[in-house]
Design a protein around this motif. Structure first.
Motif, PDB file in Angstrom:
ATOM      1  N   SER A 120       0.809  -1.214   0.000  1.00  0.00           N
ATOM      2  CA  SER A 120       0.000   0.000   0.000  1.00  0.00           C
ATOM      3  C   SER A 120       0.847   1.270   0.000  1.00  0.00           C
ATOM      4  CB  SER A 120      -0.928   0.004   1.227  1.00  0.00           C
ATOM      5  OG  SER A 120      -0.178  -0.067   2.424  1.00  0.00           O
ATOM      6  N   ASN A 121       2.019   1.236   0.646  1.00  0.00           N
ATOM      7  CA  ASN A 121       2.842   2.442   0.722  1.00  0.00           C
ATOM      8  C   ASN A 121       3.371   2.875  -0.638  1.00  0.00           C
ATOM      9  OD1 ASN A 121       2.498   2.577   3.476  1.00  0.00           O
ATOM     10  ND2 ASN A 121       4.336   1.389   3.918  1.00  0.00           N
ATOM     11  N   SER A 122       3.476   1.928  -1.571  1.00  0.00           N
ATOM     12  CA  SER A 122       4.011   2.249  -2.883  1.00  0.00           C
ATOM     13  C   SER A 122       2.914   2.554  -3.896  1.00  0.00           C
ATOM     14  CB  SER A 122       4.877   1.088  -3.401  1.00  0.00           C
ATOM     15  OG  SER A 122       4.069  -0.059  -3.624  1.00  0.00           O
ATOM     16  N   GLN A 123       1.643   2.439  -3.485  1.00  0.00           N
ATOM     17  CA  GLN A 123       0.551   2.680  -4.399  1.00  0.00           C
ATOM     18  C   GLN A 123       0.275   4.172  -4.527  1.00  0.00           C
ATOM     19  OE1 GLN A 123      -2.395   0.309  -2.481  1.00  0.00           O
ATOM     20  NE2 GLN A 123      -2.124  -1.420  -3.864  1.00  0.00           N
ATOM     21  N   SER A 124      -0.181   4.570  -5.699  1.00  0.00           N
ATOM     22  CA  SER A 124      -0.507   5.972  -5.931  1.00  0.00           C
ATOM     23  C   SER A 124      -1.825   6.321  -5.255  1.00  0.00           C
ATOM     24  CB  SER A 124      -0.617   6.232  -7.432  1.00  0.00           C
ATOM     25  OG  SER A 124      -1.721   5.517  -7.973  1.00  0.00           O
ATOM     26  N   THR A 125      -2.098   7.616  -5.179  1.00  0.00           N
ATOM     27  CA  THR A 125      -3.351   8.073  -4.588  1.00  0.00           C
ATOM     28  C   THR A 125      -4.553   7.543  -5.363  1.00  0.00           C
ATOM     29  OG1 THR A 125      -2.246  10.087  -3.820  1.00  0.00           O
ATOM     30  CG2 THR A 125      -4.649  10.117  -3.895  1.00  0.00           C
ATOM     31  N   LEU A 126      -4.431   7.491  -6.683  1.00  0.00           N
ATOM     32  CA  LEU A 126      -5.526   6.973  -7.510  1.00  0.00           C
ATOM     33  C   LEU A 126      -5.787   5.502  -7.226  1.00  0.00           C
ATOM     34  CD1 LEU A 126      -7.583   7.240  -9.779  1.00  0.00           C
ATOM     35  CD2 LEU A 126      -5.730   6.813 -11.427  1.00  0.00           C
ATOM     36  N   GLU A 127      -4.730   4.688  -7.112  1.00  0.00           N
ATOM     37  CA  GLU A 127      -4.899   3.257  -6.849  1.00  0.00           C
ATOM     38  C   GLU A 127      -5.565   3.025  -5.492  1.00  0.00           C
ATOM     39  OE1 GLU A 127      -0.839   2.147  -7.324  1.00  0.00           O
ATOM     40  OE2 GLU A 127      -1.185   1.220  -9.276  1.00  0.00           O
ATOM     41  N   LYS A 128      -5.161   3.823  -4.504  1.00  0.00           N
ATOM     42  CA  LYS A 128      -5.776   3.701  -3.182  1.00  0.00           C
ATOM     43  C   LYS A 128      -7.245   4.093  -3.224  1.00  0.00           C
ATOM     44  CE  LYS A 128      -1.541   4.545  -0.540  1.00  0.00           C
ATOM     45  NZ  LYS A 128      -0.860   5.450   0.421  1.00  0.00           N
ATOM     46  N   SER A 129      -7.573   5.122  -4.016  1.00  0.00           N
ATOM     47  CA  SER A 129      -8.968   5.559  -4.139  1.00  0.00           C
ATOM     48  C   SER A 129      -9.816   4.494  -4.815  1.00  0.00           C
ATOM     49  CB  SER A 129      -9.039   6.872  -4.933  1.00  0.00           C
ATOM     50  OG  SER A 129      -8.350   7.901  -4.268  1.00  0.00           O
ATOM     51  N   VAL A 130      -9.244   3.805  -5.806  1.00  0.00           N
ATOM     52  CA  VAL A 130      -9.967   2.733  -6.482  1.00  0.00           C
ATOM     53  C   VAL A 130     -10.229   1.577  -5.518  1.00  0.00           C
ATOM     54  CG1 VAL A 130      -9.847   1.005  -8.313  1.00  0.00           C
ATOM     55  CG2 VAL A 130      -9.097   3.342  -8.763  1.00  0.00           C
ATOM     56  N   ILE A 131      -9.210   1.210  -4.740  1.00  0.00           N
ATOM     57  CA  ILE A 131      -9.367   0.140  -3.747  1.00  0.00           C
ATOM     58  C   ILE A 131     -10.440   0.520  -2.728  1.00  0.00           C
ATOM     59  CG2 ILE A 131      -8.224  -1.074  -1.856  1.00  0.00           C
ATOM     60  CD1 ILE A 131      -5.644  -0.929  -3.469  1.00  0.00           C
TER      61      ILE A 131
END
Length: 260
Positions: free
Chosen positions: A38-49
């Motif tokens: 999760s720390n390496s994921q972008s803001t967009l990827e986290k929002s999608v999750i």
């Protein structure tokens, strides 16, 4: 692989083997594990999750079929064509099911387990009906949450042989597997059949052997149902006629008052 017999030769032979070459090629095309942290994921990827998790939670909360996810994942992109989150949203039936089972459910179960470990609680049990090949025992708990008393789902083990021993074994395993103590059990509620509440050989007697101070609360819903059934049998006219007469009486009075 073993180098016991050939030593360095075994290493060279393995390096030229089909199995090693295939594994080496897989390594070259595999993504780094950091891409899934999760720390390496972008803001967009986290929002999608986050969006996919919220959707799966809504499906479970409102008891919707998981097949709804197949349709929603396709139309959400058309509903919000200007949204980057909607464009990457991909939560169909299989993924939605696994989010609920592998991510959301364990988190909620852990919360209920922690609450039951730290306070007294009551057990509510009921057997499933006879409309399936597998028979289950639904187990709920009543616990304090702040100043409120709430009911939470604990487990539903399969118990195909309905006798006092098998029911108690399933219930006992349910508590032991979660680290819950019988000493915290203060109440017991079930239907009022002899198997569940008999004085000599029932699920209740086995629970009382583990926790002598448990209180048999009784199921008010089942008692109310028995009272209603017994009461209806004493009524001299069919109950549907009485209900129709009551509705007509109050409906006509309502229409009469509104006419003034």
């Amino acid at each position: 692989f073993s180098i016991a017999s050939g030593g360095l030769y075994d290493i060279k032979r393995h390096a030229s083997s089909t199995h090693h070459i295939k594994a080496e090629n897989c390594k070259k095309t595999s993504k780094s594990i950091t891409n899934f942290v999760s720390n390496s994921q972008s803001t967009l990827e986290k929002s999608v999750i986050r969006a996919e998790t919220m959707f799966a939670f809504a499906v479970a909360e409102h008891n919707l079929p998981f097949s709804v996810a197949d349709h929603f994942s396709d139309i959400v992109k058309k509903m919000f064509p200007d949204s980057e989150i909607a464009a990457k949203f991909a939560c169909k039936k299989t993924k939605c099911t696994q989010i609920v089972k592998q991510a959301l459910a364990p988190d909620f179960f852990k919360k209920v387990e922690d609450q039951c470990k730290n306070q007294p609680f009551s057990i509510l049990v009921d057997e499933s009906n006879d409309r399936g090949t597998q028979k289950c025992l639904a187990v709920m708990v009543r616990i304090f949450e702040g100043e409120s008393v709430i009911t939470r789902f604990l487990d539903m083990p399969i118990v195909n042989i309905a006798n006092a021993d098998t029911l108690f074994d399933a219930l006992n395993e349910c508590l032991i597997s979660r680290g819950l103590s019988w000493s915290n059990v203060m109440g017991y509620m079930s239907d009022n059949c002899n198997l569940m509440k008999g004085k000599k050989n029932s699920l209740l007697t086995r629970i009382q052997a583990q926790q002598p101070h448990v209180m048999d609360i009784g199921c008010v819903c089942h008692l109310a149902n028995l009272c209603c059934v017994a009461g209806v049998k004493k009524i001299p006219v069919p109950i549907n006629e009485i209900i129709a007469d009551i509705f007509t009486h109050f409906h006509l009075r309502y229409m009469h008052f509104n006419s003034f």
